[in-house]
Design an enzyme around this catalytic site. Structure first.
Site, mmCIF file in Angstrom:
data_model
loop_
_atom_site.group_PDB
_atom_site.id
_atom_site.type_symbol
_atom_site.label_atom_id
_atom_site.label_comp_id
_atom_site.label_asym_id
_atom_site.label_seq_id
_atom_site.Cartn_x
_atom_site.Cartn_y
_atom_site.Cartn_z
ATOM 1 N N ASP A 206 0.822 -1.210 0.000
ATOM 2 C CA ASP A 206 0.000 0.000 0.000
ATOM 3 C C ASP A 206 0.863 1.270 0.000
ATOM 4 O OD1 ASP A 206 -2.355 1.539 0.288
ATOM 5 O OD2 ASP A 206 -2.153 1.538 2.470
ATOM 6 N N GLU A 450 3.159 -8.396 7.016
ATOM 7 C CA GLU A 450 1.894 -8.999 6.587
ATOM 8 C C GLU A 450 2.043 -9.949 5.404
ATOM 9 O OE1 GLU A 450 -1.162 -6.072 6.025
ATOM 10 O OE2 GLU A 450 -1.185 -5.519 8.133
ATOM 11 N N TYR A 503 -7.038 -3.480 12.384
ATOM 12 C CA TYR A 503 -7.783 -2.268 12.006
ATOM 13 C C TYR A 503 -9.252 -2.407 12.378
ATOM 14 C CZ TYR A 503 -3.645 -0.469 9.754
ATOM 15 O OH TYR A 503 -2.390 0.035 9.535
ATOM 16 N N GLU A 539 0.576 -1.971 14.216
ATOM 17 C CA GLU A 539 -0.180 -1.004 13.396
ATOM 18 C C GLU A 539 -1.589 -0.923 13.934
ATOM 19 O OE1 GLU A 539 -0.403 -1.464 9.108
ATOM 20 O OE2 GLU A 539 1.702 -2.078 8.993
HETATM 21 C C1 BDP Z 1 -1.611 -2.520 6.709
HETATM 22 C C2 BDP Z 1 -0.321 -2.489 5.921
HETATM 23 C C3 BDP Z 1 0.071 -1.073 5.556
HETATM 24 C C4 BDP Z 1 -1.130 -0.325 4.997
HETATM 25 C C5 BDP Z 1 -2.206 -0.297 6.053
HETATM 26 C C6 BDP Z 1 -3.446 0.464 5.585
HETATM 27 O O1 BDP Z 1 0.718 -3.114 6.640
HETATM 28 O O2 BDP Z 1 1.142 -1.086 4.635
HETATM 29 O O3 BDP Z 1 -0.823 0.955 4.528
HETATM 30 O O4 BDP Z 1 -2.590 -1.626 6.287
HETATM 31 O O5 BDP Z 1 -4.309 -0.163 4.977
HETATM 32 O O6 BDP Z 1 -2.246 -3.735 6.611
HETATM 33 O O7 BDP Z 1 -3.536 1.650 5.800
#
Ligand code: BDP
Length: 650
Positions: A206, A450, A503, A539
């Site tokens: 991404d 990932e 997330y 993250e």
């Molecule tokens: C995560 C990835 C990261 C993405 C992020 C996103 O590790 O590189 O930019 O999601 O979706 O899964 O913002």
């Protein structure tokens, strides 16, 4: 994703042209010293993208043989910089294939006439595959866009009356299933929909696949008998600091080595002789992370002096390496630095900015470190590739702890788990450890981000990769960053620390912040129960368009980003008392990605905008990070809590 007309062989050509060299020699950062000079080649280079259908015109016409301007029109191209965003030609922004850079350099006479001088060309990074010629002669090839490579060009520049040399670098940004990061070229063959030869570059990561000469290019000299590499590991025995050193010399078997360790005042605190040994520093100052101690980031200087006798007379070489004395260890539920529990409160970054793309830039670098320190961040992960050496040096200097990540991002295809891919990944880890092994700031290696670690071959792949990394550097823990299900992850048994990305209420249950606490607590409990290893929330975050406001919060507003972070923090505050050892926000700043319906001019999960201005969440995190720091910091007498007098230290 990028577009352009070309045939298969053209795009994939680079990897057939020659194969990457096996790792040889050291990769010491080129520092000036009484025996070493540098000539920086930053500035304007001549440039041409090969837009020919098969992208091979440059090779067919041998553009490296004569000055580039003689084989066609050229552009002025700044170095370091990505080439993508500096022009007005849309075709260049998404170009896939070979681009050509060239620079003519005038050399000091001594470099070309003194045969006791070794002249080295060093390229900080060229994304992705590079071939280098000097005066039309092939001198180097390198695969991989984020690590330095060099060529000894002494013979070439010392063979004739010329005091100038012409450096030509052809770079191909094509990503295949076996590159790191991997990618695929998709050919669209339906001529009712696409022009003949149409293809796009697809990737599974991404961020935008910026390309070009991203980091400084320079020439430097050493004597012909020279210090080729130094490896330092450090330890503590009571109050005595231990500095184990190994020095590798090239050019002769007969030489003497003297090693001295100087403190920040320039006082010699220990010395030794020979190619390897241990220096003992009574009452040593330790290298502590930023905000953990009143005197963070203490750096000694290891001075290495080589002398040798040759038929032509005495030769000497001198190299000074910054050294931080610190230890790193991992228990079932803690990450220890110098024996004390360390909690990562930091960020994930990208090398990314307007216009220059991934090009190295001092003002940007200094701004980013000022923001990190303002924020109270004590750490970051080099998501998703190794960063410039100058970045790592500032981390050492300021005490910003680093999880150093390889470009193993987007490993999702079965093909990318083949032996060819694994072999390349092993070599990349060798190059990364060789370059960054002496940085006290680096406390852990991350071999990937990932990956599809639930696929069958992932078990063998990660077992091999992690074991190899530990062989290369037994002094640091190794991880990879997962977003798999805890039960399905075939790599997790081999890591020292579980790094997990999630997330909640963003990619799942969108808009439902009320489920975050439950889901996050479940995540931590399941991972910990299964593996009994410390966990980092590596993250978490939410897409936020600066200036969008909505209360009660809706997705994409600044209020939603803050609300989501607060929900995470409630759970982190419970679990950090048990086994969670860190939290890294996604992301430090907004950054460019491929175009897609999910991305409004890039990824907007930054707590700062791409121009490094704060969103509301930056203030929220700042308050949290300083509070966390205050709970984990101490002074020389062991008294807890940050005192304002520390903050003026650097
Ligand atoms: C995560 C990835 C990261 C993405 C992020 C996103 O590790 O590189 O930019 O999601 O979706 O899964 O913002």
């Amino acid at each position: 994703m990028a577009r352009g007309p070309a045939g298969a062989a053209a795009v994939l050509g680079p990897l057939l042209w020659g194969c990457a060299l096996a790792l040889q020699g050291g990769m010491l950062y080129p520092r000036e010293s009484p025996s070493r000079e540098r000539k920086e080649l930053d500035g304007l280079w001549s440039f041409r993208a090969d837009f020919s259908d098969n992208r091979r015109q440059g090779f067919e016409q041998q553009w490296y043989r004569t000055p580039l301007r003689e084989s066609g029109p050229t552009l002025d191209m700044p170095v370091p910089s990505s080439f993508n965003d500096v022009g007005q030609d849309g075709r260049l922004r998404g170009f896939v294939g070979w681009v050509w850079y060239e620079r003519e350099v005038t050399l000091p006479q001594r470099w070309t006439q003194d045969l006791g001088t070794r002249v080295v060309l060093r390229i900080g990074s060229a994304h992705y595959y590079a071939i280098v010629w000097v005066n039309g002669v092939h001198v180097a090839e390198h695969e991989g866009g984020h690590l330095p490579f060099e060529a000894d060009v002494s013979k070439l520049v010392q063979s004739g009356p010329l005091s100038s040399c012409r450096i030509t670098i052809a770079i191909n940004n094509t990503l295949t299933p076996h590159t790191l990061p991997p990618g695929t070229i998709l050919y669209q063959k339906d001529t009712s929909k696409y022009p003949k030869g149409y293809f796009v570059q697809n990737t599974h990561f991404d961020f935008f696949n910026y390309a070009g000469l991203h980091r400084p290019v320079l020439l430097y000299t050493t004597p012909t008998i020279y210090i080729d590499d130094i490896t330092i590991t450090t330890g503590m025995d009571q109050n005595t600091g231990l500095v184990n050193y190994k020095v590798f010399v090239q050019g002769s078997e007969h030489f003497q080595l003297e090693v001295r360790l100087l403190d920040e005042e320039g006082k010699v605190v220990a010395q030794g002789t020979g190619g390897q040994g241990q220096l003992q520093v009574p009452s040593a100052y330790l290298w502590w992370p930023y905000l953990m101690h009143e005197h963070p980031a203490y750096l000694y200087s290891l001075e290495v002096r080589l002398t040798a006798q040759t038929a032509a007379g005495p030769v000497s070489d001198f190299y000074a390496l910054p050294v931080g004395i610190r230890t790193v260890a991992v228990t079932e539920n803690q990450f220890l630095i110098n024996g004390k529990p360390f909690y990562f409160h930091g960020v994930n970054k990208h090398e990314d900015a307007d216009i220059r793309g991934k090009g190295f830039d001092w003002p940007l670098l200094v701004k980013d470190f000022n923001l990190l320190r303002w924020l109270g961040a004590n750490s970051f992960r080099t998501s998703h590739y190794p960063y410039a050496e100058e970045v790592m040096q500032l981390c050492d200097r300021y005490g910003i702890v680093v999880i150093d990540e390889s470009p193993g991002v987007g490993i999702v295809l079965t093909q990318s788990y083949s032996n060819v891919s694994l072999q390349h990944h092993l070599e990349v880890m060798e190059e990364l450890v060789r370059r960054d092994k002496n940085h006290p700031a680096v406390v852990m290696w991350s071999v990937a981000n990932e990956p599809a670690s639930y696929l069958k071959p992932a078990g063998y792949y990660f077992k091999t990769l992690i074991a190899h990394t530990k062989d290369l550097d037994p002094s640091r823990p190794v991880t990879f960053v997962t977003n798999s299900n805890y039960e399905a992850d075939l790599g997790a048994p081999y890591v020292d620390v579980i790094c997990v990305n999630s997330y909640y209420s963003w990619y799942h249950d969108y808009g439902h912040m009320e489920v975050i606490q439950l889901q996050l607590a479940t995540q931590f409990e399941k991972w910990y129960r299964t593996y009994q290893k410390p966990i980092i929330q590596s993250e978490y975050g939410a897409e936020t368009i600066a200036g969008f406001h909505q209360d009660p919060p809706l997705m994409f507003s600044e209020e939603y980003q803050k609300g989501l972070l607060e929900q995470y923090h409630l759970v982190l505050d419970q679990k950090r008392k048990e086994y969670v050892v860190g939290e890294l926000i996604w992301n430090f700043a907004d950054f460019m990605t491929d175009q897609s319906p999910q991305r409004a001019m890039g990824n907007k999960k930054g707590i700062f905008t791409r121009q490094r201005q704060p969103k509301g969440a930056a203030f929220l995190l700042r308050e949290r990070y300083w509070k966390l720091a205050n709970e984990t910091s101490f002074d020389r007498n062991g008294k807890m809590g940050i005192k304002t007098c520390w903050l003026h230290h650097k």
